[in-house]
Design a protein around this motif. Structure first.
Motif, PDB file in Angstrom:
ATOM      1  N   ALA A 182       0.834  -1.201   0.000  1.00  0.00           N
ATOM      2  CA  ALA A 182       0.000   0.000   0.000  1.00  0.00           C
ATOM      3  C   ALA A 182       0.868   1.250   0.000  1.00  0.00           C
ATOM      4  N   ALA A 183       2.104   1.138  -0.498  1.00  0.00           N
ATOM      5  CA  ALA A 183       3.027   2.266  -0.440  1.00  0.00           C
ATOM      6  C   ALA A 183       2.413   3.508  -1.061  1.00  0.00           C
ATOM      7  N   GLY A 184       2.471   4.594  -0.331  1.00  0.00           N
ATOM      8  CA  GLY A 184       1.967   5.858  -0.849  1.00  0.00           C
ATOM      9  C   GLY A 184       0.481   6.040  -0.681  1.00  0.00           C
ATOM     10  N   ALA A 185      -0.226   4.977  -0.223  1.00  0.00           N
ATOM     11  CA  ALA A 185      -1.684   5.074  -0.104  1.00  0.00           C
ATOM     12  C   ALA A 185      -2.115   5.245   1.342  1.00  0.00           C
ATOM     13  N   ALA A 186      -1.201   5.762   2.186  1.00  0.00           N
ATOM     14  CA  ALA A 186      -1.511   5.836   3.613  1.00  0.00           C
ATOM     15  C   ALA A 186      -2.756   6.670   3.870  1.00  0.00           C
ATOM     16  N   ILE A 195      -3.382   4.010  14.960  1.00  0.00           N
ATOM     17  CA  ILE A 195      -2.400   4.943  14.447  1.00  0.00           C
ATOM     18  C   ILE A 195      -1.845   4.406  13.141  1.00  0.00           C
ATOM     19  N   ARG A 196      -1.542   5.299  12.244  1.00  0.00           N
ATOM     20  CA  ARG A 196      -0.948   4.863  10.991  1.00  0.00           C
ATOM     21  C   ARG A 196       0.235   5.768  10.684  1.00  0.00           C
ATOM     22  N   PHE A 197       1.367   5.158  10.502  1.00  0.00           N
ATOM     23  CA  PHE A 197       2.572   5.915  10.173  1.00  0.00           C
ATOM     24  C   PHE A 197       2.842   5.791   8.687  1.00  0.00           C
ATOM     25  N   GLU A 198       3.278   6.849   8.107  1.00  0.00           N
ATOM     26  CA  GLU A 198       3.804   6.768   6.749  1.00  0.00           C
ATOM     27  C   GLU A 198       5.289   7.066   6.854  1.00  0.00           C
ATOM     28  N   VAL A 199       6.085   6.165   6.360  1.00  0.00           N
ATOM     29  CA  VAL A 199       7.512   6.226   6.634  1.00  0.00           C
ATOM     30  C   VAL A 199       8.301   6.320   5.331  1.00  0.00           C
ATOM     31  N   ALA A 200       9.263   7.204   5.327  1.00  0.00           N
ATOM     32  CA  ALA A 200      10.192   7.292   4.204  1.00  0.00           C
ATOM     33  C   ALA A 200      11.600   7.306   4.784  1.00  0.00           C
ATOM     34  N   SER A 201      12.564   7.058   3.939  1.00  0.00           N
ATOM     35  CA  SER A 201      13.940   7.111   4.439  1.00  0.00           C
ATOM     36  C   SER A 201      14.496   8.507   4.172  1.00  0.00           C
ATOM     37  N   ILE A 202      15.399   8.942   5.035  1.00  0.00           N
ATOM     38  CA  ILE A 202      16.054  10.230   4.787  1.00  0.00           C
ATOM     39  C   ILE A 202      17.543  10.044   4.920  1.00  0.00           C
ATOM     40  N   GLU A 228      -2.782   9.040  10.521  1.00  0.00           N
ATOM     41  CA  GLU A 228      -4.080   8.812  11.139  1.00  0.00           C
ATOM     42  C   GLU A 228      -3.812   8.506  12.588  1.00  0.00           C
ATOM     43  N   SER A 229      -4.538   9.164  13.490  1.00  0.00           N
ATOM     44  CA  SER A 229      -4.422   8.724  14.866  1.00  0.00           C
ATOM     45  C   SER A 229      -5.749   8.975  15.547  1.00  0.00           C
ATOM     46  N   ARG A 230      -6.227   7.957  16.217  1.00  0.00           N
ATOM     47  CA  ARG A 230      -7.568   8.017  16.782  1.00  0.00           C
ATOM     48  C   ARG A 230      -7.542   8.541  18.195  1.00  0.00           C
ATOM     49  N   ALA A 231      -8.618   9.204  18.565  1.00  0.00           N
ATOM     50  CA  ALA A 231      -8.770   9.603  19.965  1.00  0.00           C
ATOM     51  C   ALA A 231      -8.998   8.338  20.777  1.00  0.00           C
ATOM     52  N   GLY A 232      -8.817   8.429  22.053  1.00  0.00           N
ATOM     53  CA  GLY A 232      -9.054   7.276  22.895  1.00  0.00           C
ATOM     54  C   GLY A 232      -7.833   6.439  23.081  1.00  0.00           C
ATOM     55  N   LEU A 233      -6.709   6.904  22.629  1.00  0.00           N
ATOM     56  CA  LEU A 233      -5.479   6.168  22.821  1.00  0.00           C
ATOM     57  C   LEU A 233      -4.893   6.602  24.161  1.00  0.00           C
TER      58      LEU A 233
END
Lengths: 282, 497
Positions: A182-186, A195-202, A228-233
């Motif tokens: 799903a690269a790039g479709a975060a 929670i959803r992280f989108e990660v790239a290298s630097i 994306e991060s939901r309340a209630g965490l």
């Protein structure tokens, strides 16, 4: 009652549910078993700490070539969760993902301070098996379950992720799902994950030894955003800007994430501490 | 031979090529009645019966079918052996009474095979060679096991010499000498027979009259502990099958407990009414004697099978659960563990259960633990061992190694790399069609094959830990020392992190 009243009431109920879940719910007892950690002031650290008790996270690479970097970030999260021999982590590697980015390498994990004997490596054939193994691992009270799946983003949906989230809550561990396909479709995924992280290298700015033509590679570092991060965490405000990219690097000695300032020179190979051994004795 | 279901009335035969000629290999009953027999040339047979239907013989299919039939026979006894090319041998010692006696057992075998449209003859005798001969050459179907030696010899005397499994040449020699029946051989002194027809003939004769008893070699080893249930009608619903498995597991656990062992590997066999047998196996990471856990493991396997479509057909009428591998297992001390509550031991119990559960569905070889090994070669520096098996001998000495990647490819991937000098570090490389410019690197780290290992298998590798402009980290190596081992060293990508 008017239409607006209903939606207001639902909104109110949702909020109170989130508050109940954040304070107590099924996780409260599990959370109390753990030693109380001093809450970090950094909201990012607090978010990760909340995730480590009954949470489900997704990690999506920013582009297909960053899949290995995303897996490295997942590994760093696993390292933070403190695996023990009696409560190991589970790493589910699907055959297709293995062909793309390789298998976790015990020597490399060891060099970053994770004793590979504390990991159960599960090799699955299909996405359905991967999800099943992830769910079973979470239910089986593994500390962290990391699953890499080559699943098409369309096949992963709300009900699937809801199941995983419930399994994570019942077991009290962390579920991390790596979705390299799903690269790039975060931003377009829809799921119940917290929670959803989108990660790239630097490339991290680094100094080299003067006589060398090219410098030494730097520490593990990523450019990531919280898509994306939901309340209630666990009471952490979801005040993260999804468009904000942050550069972080990982300090394997203290097992903390830190800002990826060009802060230290990589030591030459002969002068590095043996991290795994340091952790063993500590 | 299985009769054809919808066949025309034409006789049927299969043929095979022998020394360049086509000969009949087997004929059906109708063709036999018309005077055709195996060994006849196809041209002759066609000339005699133009209506003859012919097929080429397929020995492999025959062997597979026979194996399936032998498998099916395990519903009567776990000891079933192949008697190629056209027989199955069962050891029914102590099993016949379950089917209402030996005659009833023979009848049931024949009836059930007829239901499957096989023409079969069953016979029972104190020794395998005699049973085999009876089934093929005699009207007598049963010689009870308690028959005296004299009685056995009297019964065997009436058989033709073809009942001995001799070569065609030896058999012809016997007939030419006027020895047509086994009785003719029995009443003659043994030494001349051995001298003239070979020791093999005597050995076969002794086996036939049960003077020596060869054991049969069963196709599958019988499990040491097993439980089974039989049903007059087949079970078709998965829920029923699972309930039956639960009952079987309880029976099995009682057996295991009596012998103070626990199951490490078990096998559930399902025999379908129409002659298909299915088996599922599950292994455990420690000796297990808890029926609920055994059933949970089998349920995983059953679910995996059901995904592929568990064809219940007309239903399973015999279900058997056996422990094929057992290990000594004393009863765990429960009282203290309960007092300590959730101890560390219980946590690892959780993990063992998890490993079993994952292994039952995915296969034990896919649930692994990683152990360091004493080797400098990256592939062999770790060993992935099934988590259910004991850990291998630990590396005595932790090998200090420089940078290692987090991920390793199972097979190094070939890349096109450009280096400034043939033995220098890489500048850029192309992997999976993408070009990577190297911005930082560490190396080389030279890893040579172990000198006691064959030199041809692997050449020296120079490893580089490199980072490209975008910050991706790679672990590359150049295979072969330039000038000494190879003129054109090749580059590979071995890991990522």
């Amino acid at each position: 009652m008017s239409q607006g009243g209903v939606s207001k009431r639902i909104l109110f109920l949702r909020r109170s549910l989130a508050a109940i879940e954040a304070r107590g719910g099924p996780r409260a007892q599990l959370a109390s078993e753990r030693p109380a950690e001093t809450p970090s002031r950094d909201p990012f650290e607090r978010l990760l700490a909340a995730l480590s008790v009954g949470g489900l996270g997704e990690i999506v690479p920013a582009c297909p070539r960053d899949a290995a970097a995303a897996a490295g970030f997942a590994f760093a999260l696993a390292l933070r969760s403190g695996l023990t021999r009696s409560r190991p982590g589970v790493w589910v590697a699907e055959d297709m993902a293995t062909a793309e980015i390789g298998l976790p390498y015990g020597r490399g994990l060891g060099a970053f301070g994770l004793n590979p004997e504390r990991l159960i490596l599960v090799r699955s054939r299909r996405p359905s098996e991967t999800l099943w193994a992830l769910e079973e691992g979470l239910k089986g009270r593994a500390a962290i379950v990391l699953a890499e799946t080559w699943m098409a983003p369309g096949a992963y949906d709300l009900s699937t992720s809801r199941r995983l989230l419930l399994a994570a809550r019942s077991g009290g561990g962390t579920g991390l799902l790596l979705l390299p396909h799903a690269a790039g479709a975060a931003g377009r995924l829809s799921s119940a994950a917290q929670i959803r992280f989108e990660v790239a290298s630097i490339p991290i700015a680094r100094g080299g030894l003067a006589e060398r033509r090219l410098p030494l590679p730097g520490p593990l570092a990523w450019r990531l955003r919280i898509a994306e991060s939901r309340a209630g965490l666990q009471g952490v405000q979801s005040g993260f800007d999804p468009s904000e990219w942050r550069d972080i690097s990982f300090d394997p000695e203290k097992t903390v994430f830190c800002h990826a300032f060009p802060q230290r020179l990589p030591a030459p190979p002969f002068d590095r501490p043996d991290l795994a051994r340091l952790r063993e004795t500590a | 031979m299985r009769g054809c279901g919808k066949p025309p009335d034409a006789p049927f035969a299969v043929w095979t090529k022998i020394r360049g000629g086509d000969y009949l290999a087997a004929v059906d009953a109708r063709a036999q009645k018309l005077g055709l027999k195996p060994g006849m040339a196809v041209a002759d047979a066609r000339a005699m019966r133009p209506s003859l239907r012919l097929e080429q013989a397929d020995p492999q299919a025959d062997a597979d079918l026979l194996a399936a039939i032998a498998d099916w026979h395990r519903r009567f006894t776990p000891l079933a052996a192949l008697d190629s090319p056209d027989g199955v041998m069962l050891d029914v010692s102590g099993a016949a009474h379950l089917f209402g006696g030996e005659m009833a057992l023979l009848d049931e075998i024949e009836r059930r095979l007829t239901d499957q449209r096989f023409a079969a003859r069953a016979a029972l005798a104190p020794g395998p060679a005699l049973a085999r001969a009876l089934a093929r050459f005699s009207e007598t179907r049963r010689i009870p096991p308690q028959t005296s030696q004299g009685g056995i010899e009297a019964a065997a005397a009436r058989l033709p010499v073809a009942a001995l499994r001799l070569s065609a040449r030896a058999q012809n020699a016997l007939i030419r000498a006027g020895l047509k029946r086994i009785g003719d051989l029995l009443e003659r002194p043994r030494a001349p027979i051995a001298a003239r027809f070979g020791a093999e003939a005597l050995a076969q004769l002794d086996a036939l009259i049960c003077r020596t008893r060869d054991p049969i070699s069963p196709r599958f080893d019988a499990p040491d502990f097993m439980a089974e249930r039989r049903f007059p009608d087949g079970l078709t619903r998965i829920a029923d099958i699972e309930a039956t498995l639960e009952m079987l597991a309880r029976d099995l656990c009682l057996l295991l407990e009596r012998h103070a062992v626990g199951a490490r590997r078990m096998k559930a066999s399902f025999f379908r009414v129409d002659g298909v047998a299915k088996h599922i196996e599950a292994g455990t990471s420690r000796p297990l004697r808890d029926s609920a856990r055994l059933v949970a493991l089998l349920r995983e396997r059953l679910a995996a099978l059901a995904e592929e479509g568990l064809d219940t057909g007309y239903g399973f009428d015999v279900l058997r659960l056996g422990a094929t591998v057992v290990e000594r297992y004393e009863s765990p001390q429960t009282a203290l563990a309960a007092m300590n509550g959730a101890s560390a031991g219980e946590e690892s119990q959780d993990m063992a259960d998890l490993v079993d559960k994952l292994g039952a569905r995915l296969g034990l070889r896919r649930v692994l633990r990683i152990y360091p090994q004493e080797s400098h070669i990256p592939e062999f520096a770790i060993a992935a061992v099934p988590a259910s098996s004991p850990p291998p001998a630990a590396a005595r000495r932790e090998i200090q190694s420089p940078m290692r990647p987090l991920r390793l490819f199972e097979r190094p991937e070939p890349i096109e790399a450009i280096a400034l000098t043939p033995d220098g570090p890489p500048l850029r490389f192309r992997w999976r069609r993408a070009l990577h410019e190297i911005a930082a690197f560490e190396g080389p780290e030279r890893i040579a094959p172990e000198w006691w290992d064959a030199q041809e298998r692997m050449s020296t590798r120079d490893y580089f830990y490199a980072e490209d402009r975008e910050g991706r980290k790679f672990w590359l190596f150049r295979e072969g020392l330039y000038g000494r081992e190879s003129a054109h060293p090749r580059w590979f990508l071995h890991g990522l992190s």
